[in-house]
Design a protein around this motif. Structure first.
Motif: not given
Length: 129
Positions: A50-77
Motif C-alpha cells: 500500500e502507499v506509505d508516504y513515510d518510505v522512499t517512493g511511497s513504497a511502490q518501487h522495491y528491490c526484493l533482492h537488496c531489500a531497498r526502496y527506490f523513488i521511481d521505476v527508472k531508479a529501480l531499473k
C-alpha cells in the motif's frame, strides 16, 4: 585560564556509543531473511504494498533482492544494472544454511553437498499515467 565548567561526562548514561550507532545506521537484511522474503507469498506482499508516504517512493518501487526502496521505476531499473545488485544476486544463489546442515558438518550425519538456488532479477511493471 580556569577549569572547565563541564563535569562528569565520561561515564554518562545518556550518550550512545559511536560504534553501536555506526552498526545500526547501515543495517541491511541478512541473506536468510531475504530468502524468506523471496517465497512467492511474501514476495507478492512486498512488491504490491500500500502507499506509505513515510518510505522512499511511497513504497511502490522495491528491490526484493537488496531489500531497498527506490523513488521511481527508472531508479529501480538503473539499480538492476549496478554492481551492488549483481553481487547480491550472486550471494543469494547459495541456499541458506539450516540447523540440519550444521549438525552434518559437526559429524552428526552424512555429508550432503550444498545446494544452489536459481535467482533472477524481478520483473518491473510500468504504470502508464
Amino acid at each position: 585560564m580556569g577549569k572547565s565548567k563541564q563535569i562528569g561526562n565520561h561515564n554518562s548514561t545518556r550518550k550512545k556509543s559511536i560504534g553501536k550507532t555506526w552498526k545500526t545506521k547501515n543495517y541491511k537484511k541478512h541473506l536468510d531473511e531475504i530468502h524468506a522474503d523471496m517465497k512467492p507469498s511474501a514476495a507478492a506482499k512486498l512488491l504490491k504494498q500500500e502507499v506509505d508516504y513515510d518510505v522512499t517512493g511511497s513504497a511502490q518501487h522495491y528491490c526484493l533482492h537488496c531489500a531497498r526502496y527506490f523513488i521511481d521505476v527508472k531508479a529501480l531499473k538503473d539499480h538492476f544494472k549496478t554492481k551492488v545488485h549483481k553481487k547480491r544476486i550472486k550471494l543469494l544463489k547459495d541456499e541458506p544454511y539450516t540447523q540440519a546442515e550444521a549438525d552434518r558438518a559437526a559429524g552428526m550425519g552424512s555429508y550432503i553437498p550444498h545446494k544452489t538456488v536459481e535467482v533472477k532479477t524481478q520483473e518491473v511493471e510500468e504504470k502508464m499515467d
